[in-house]
Motif scaffolding. Structure first.
Motif, short mmCIF file in Angstrom:
data_model
loop_
_atom_site.label_atom_id
_atom_site.label_comp_id
_atom_site.label_asym_id
_atom_site.label_seq_id
_atom_site.Cartn_x
_atom_site.Cartn_y
_atom_site.Cartn_z
N TYR A 339 0.85 -1.18 0.00
CA TYR A 339 0.00 0.00 0.00
C TYR A 339 0.89 1.23 0.00
O TYR A 339 1.77 1.37 0.86
CB TYR A 339 -0.91 0.01 1.23
CG TYR A 339 -1.80 1.23 1.35
CD1 TYR A 339 -2.84 1.45 0.47
CD2 TYR A 339 -1.59 2.17 2.36
CE1 TYR A 339 -3.67 2.56 0.57
CE2 TYR A 339 -2.42 3.28 2.48
CZ TYR A 339 -3.45 3.48 1.59
OH TYR A 339 -4.26 4.57 1.70
N THR A 340 0.71 2.11 -0.99
CA THR A 340 1.48 3.35 -1.04
C THR A 340 0.52 4.53 -0.94
O THR A 340 -0.55 4.53 -1.53
CB THR A 340 2.28 3.45 -2.35
OG1 THR A 340 1.40 3.30 -3.48
CG2 THR A 340 3.37 2.38 -2.40
N GLU A 341 0.94 5.53 -0.16
CA GLU A 341 0.10 6.70 0.11
C GLU A 341 0.58 7.89 -0.72
O GLU A 341 1.71 8.34 -0.59
CB GLU A 341 0.15 7.07 1.59
CG GLU A 341 -0.35 5.96 2.51
CD GLU A 341 -0.23 6.36 3.97
OE1 GLU A 341 -0.63 7.49 4.31
OE2 GLU A 341 0.29 5.54 4.76
N HIS A 342 -0.30 8.36 -1.59
CA HIS A 342 -0.02 9.54 -2.41
C HIS A 342 -1.00 10.64 -2.02
O HIS A 342 -1.97 10.39 -1.33
CB HIS A 342 -0.16 9.19 -3.89
CG HIS A 342 0.66 8.01 -4.32
ND1 HIS A 342 1.85 8.13 -4.98
CD2 HIS A 342 0.45 6.68 -4.16
CE1 HIS A 342 2.35 6.94 -5.22
NE2 HIS A 342 1.52 6.03 -4.73
N GLU A 343 -0.74 11.84 -2.48
CA GLU A 343 -1.63 12.94 -2.13
C GLU A 343 -3.02 12.65 -2.69
O GLU A 343 -3.21 12.54 -3.89
CB GLU A 343 -1.10 14.26 -2.69
CG GLU A 343 0.08 14.81 -1.90
CD GLU A 343 0.40 16.24 -2.31
OE1 GLU A 343 -0.51 16.92 -2.81
OE2 GLU A 343 1.56 16.65 -2.13
N GLY A 344 -3.96 12.54 -1.81
CA GLY A 344 -5.35 12.38 -2.23
C GLY A 344 -5.78 10.95 -2.50
O GLY A 344 -6.98 10.71 -2.70
N GLN A 345 -4.86 9.98 -2.53
CA GLN A 345 -5.29 8.61 -2.78
C GLN A 345 -4.24 7.62 -2.32
O GLN A 345 -3.07 7.95 -2.15
CB GLN A 345 -5.55 8.40 -4.28
CG GLN A 345 -4.30 8.50 -5.15
CD GLN A 345 -4.57 8.11 -6.59
OE1 GLN A 345 -5.48 7.34 -6.87
NE2 GLN A 345 -3.79 8.64 -7.51
N GLY A 346 -4.71 6.39 -2.10
CA GLY A 346 -3.82 5.29 -1.78
C GLY A 346 -3.87 4.27 -2.90
O GLY A 346 -4.92 4.07 -3.52
N LEU A 347 -2.75 3.63 -3.18
CA LEU A 347 -2.68 2.64 -4.25
C LEU A 347 -2.33 1.28 -3.66
O LEU A 347 -1.50 1.19 -2.75
CB LEU A 347 -1.63 3.03 -5.29
CG LEU A 347 -1.86 4.36 -6.03
CD1 LEU A 347 -0.74 4.59 -7.04
CD2 LEU A 347 -3.22 4.37 -6.73
N TYR A 348 -2.94 0.24 -4.21
CA TYR A 348 -2.69 -1.12 -3.77
C TYR A 348 -1.97 -1.88 -4.88
O TYR A 348 -2.41 -1.88 -6.03
CB TYR A 348 -4.01 -1.83 -3.42
CG TYR A 348 -4.76 -1.14 -2.31
CD1 TYR A 348 -5.63 -0.07 -2.59
CD2 TYR A 348 -4.57 -1.49 -0.99
CE1 TYR A 348 -6.30 0.58 -1.57
CE2 TYR A 348 -5.24 -0.84 0.04
CZ TYR A 348 -6.10 0.19 -0.26
OH TYR A 348 -6.74 0.86 0.74
N HIS A 349 -0.86 -2.50 -4.55
CA HIS A 349 -0.05 -3.21 -5.52
C HIS A 349 0.01 -4.69 -5.12
O HIS A 349 0.44 -5.01 -4.02
CB HIS A 349 1.38 -2.64 -5.56
CG HIS A 349 1.44 -1.15 -5.59
ND1 HIS A 349 1.45 -0.42 -6.76
CD2 HIS A 349 1.47 -0.23 -4.58
CE1 HIS A 349 1.50 0.88 -6.48
NE2 HIS A 349 1.52 1.01 -5.17
N TRP A 350 -0.41 -5.58 -6.02
CA TRP A 350 -0.31 -6.99 -5.71
C TRP A 350 0.29 -7.80 -6.86
O TRP A 350 0.46 -9.00 -6.76
CB TRP A 350 -1.66 -7.58 -5.29
CG TRP A 350 -2.67 -7.73 -6.37
CD1 TRP A 350 -2.80 -8.76 -7.25
CD2 TRP A 350 -3.71 -6.81 -6.68
NE1 TRP A 350 -3.85 -8.55 -8.09
CE2 TRP A 350 -4.43 -7.35 -7.77
CE3 TRP A 350 -4.10 -5.57 -6.15
CZ2 TRP A 350 -5.53 -6.69 -8.33
CZ3 TRP A 350 -5.19 -4.94 -6.71
CH2 TRP A 350 -5.90 -5.50 -7.78
N LYS A 351 0.65 -7.13 -7.95
CA LYS A 351 1.38 -7.82 -9.01
C LYS A 351 2.70 -8.31 -8.44
O LYS A 351 3.41 -7.57 -7.77
CB LYS A 351 1.61 -6.86 -10.18
CG LYS A 351 2.29 -7.50 -11.37
CD LYS A 351 2.45 -6.48 -12.48
CE LYS A 351 3.19 -7.09 -13.66
NZ LYS A 351 3.40 -6.11 -14.75
N ARG A 352 3.05 -9.55 -8.72
CA ARG A 352 4.21 -10.16 -8.08
C ARG A 352 5.49 -9.35 -8.28
O ARG A 352 6.26 -9.14 -7.34
CB ARG A 352 4.41 -11.58 -8.61
CG ARG A 352 5.49 -12.33 -7.84
CD ARG A 352 5.79 -13.67 -8.48
NE ARG A 352 6.81 -14.37 -7.71
CZ ARG A 352 7.60 -15.29 -8.21
NH1 ARG A 352 7.51 -15.61 -9.48
NH2 ARG A 352 8.49 -15.89 -7.46
#
Length: 391
Positions: A339-352
């Protein structure tokens, strides 16, 4: 290309540092113990994640961990077997193996040092392709290697096919879990705060409670789970200058409720790498900073919490200044997620490949960070300087 012994030793240093860390978690077994354990595993045909354990002579373990093997290239079989032996020792002694570095991390560092074709290079984080709702495109499993001792060993081809199938199944389960978490927002434990929780942040709040291992990088402030209420109040006000008093207090309350996770009877392992620039923040009131430092010193003494400082110039060469959390679930059916936190949104990464990239970034941060004891020493020094009579 000819590589000098000194240059080779320098290239292998990150890999050896992680192996040495694993040995420390295993209660620093002697080199003779390492050799005896490797003999026992080899004699019983033990296989660790498809890798047969070979004998690790005490002299080889000593040379490797003391970084005295720069005269000739390392062999992957020796590195993998040493890793498996250290895990086996820690596991048999019921130590916290979740804090160990994975075989996948070591393999990536090994390939970097050996300069093999297709090796992944270290450097600033590459852009992450994202799918709908800010989630990375799902292909494969990003989980760090989990060990299983099996007999007899599968053939290399069958083992690879089985491993690929399992990874795909874990990835699919993780994708479904994230989708379900989005759908169940209205019944989440934090629903009382729904009106002040951004849509992209909600799933993380839910999933955080299901984790067994949390590894986070905090580039600008102390991590949320380690903050005092006053520090949280100051940090939130800095991120949201126009927030009204009621919403501010509700967000602080939510943050304090999240922290109960670390005080459960079965808390997750929590590993925070913190950029030293947080100590240079002059906007935080001195009394707030002093209380925060005291709080962090206390938390660092907990067996399941590990805190390390890293210099900002070193960190900036490894990973962007974005709060990043590597998430491992208690249920092994799910793969790791980031999980990465950017201004205004969070992104979820699960690609290996993306998860593996962030794990390698974390490994490089660890290599460059102060040890936990040194971090506490720095906290004490800064706290002393911030005392009213010492300014």
């Amino acid at each position: 290309m000819n590589i000098s012994g000194e240059d080779r030793a320098r290239r292998y240093a990150p890999l050896i540092r992680l192996l040495a860390h694993n040995r420390l978690i295993a209660n620093k077994p002697s080199y003779a113990t390492i050799e005896r354990t490797s003999l026992r595993l080899k004699d019983s045909n033990a296989v660790v994640c498809g890798v047969p354990v070979q004998v690790v002579p005490s002299s080889s373990a000593n040379d490797l961990l003391r970084q005295e093997r720069g005269r000739r290239p390392l062999k992957w079989g020796l590195v993998a077997s040493l890793w498996a032996v250290l895990y086996s020792i820690a596991r048999d002694d019921q130590l916290d193996v979740s804090a160990m570095h994975s075989l996948e991390e070591l393999r990536r560092l090994f390939d970097e040092a050996a300069e093999r074709p297709g090796a992944t290079s270290q450097g600033a984080s590459r852009p992450t392709r994202t799918a709908s709702r800010g989630a990375a495109e799902p292909v494969g499993n990003g989980s760090a290697t989990r060990l299983a001792f099996t007999e007899p060993a599968l053939s290399p081809g069958l083992a690879q096919m089985t491993s690929a199938t399992t990874r795909h199944q874990h990835q699919q389960a993780t994708e479904r879990l994230l989708d379900e978490t989005y759908r169940r927002r209205s019944s989440a434990w934090w629903n009382d705060y729904d009106d002040i929780v951004p849509e992209s942040w909600g799933p993380y709040l839910s999933l955080e409670q299901e984790l067994s291992d949390i590894r986070t990088y905090a580039p600008r402030r102390f991590p949320a789970l380690l903050q005092t209420a006053d520090y949280a109040r100051h940090a939130i006000r800095g991120d949201m200058p126009g927030i009204d008093h009621i919403d501010l207090e509700r967000l602080v309350e939510l943050r304090m409720r999240r922290q109960l996770l670390l005080r459960r009877s079965d808390p997750p392992s929590y590993w925070a790498i913190v950029n030293q620039r947080v100590l240079q923040d002059t906007s935080t009131p001195l009394n707030v900073m002093r209380s925060q430092l005291k709080h962090l010193i206390t938390l660092a003494s907990f067996h399941h919490i590990r805190v390390q400082f890293v210099a900002d110039d070193a960190a900036d060469l490894i990973i962007p200044a974005i709060p990043t959390t590597i998430m491992r679930f208690a249920e092994p059916v799910f793969s790791d997620m980031v999980y990465t936190e950017h201004e205004g949104q969070g992104l979820y990464h699960w690609k290996r490949s993306d998860v593996s990239h962030f794990r390698i970034c974390h490994s490089h941060l660890v290599v460059n960070a102060l040890e936990p004891e040194e971090t506490v020493g720095m906290l004490l020094d800064v706290l002393d300087r911030l005392q009213p009579g010492n300014r």
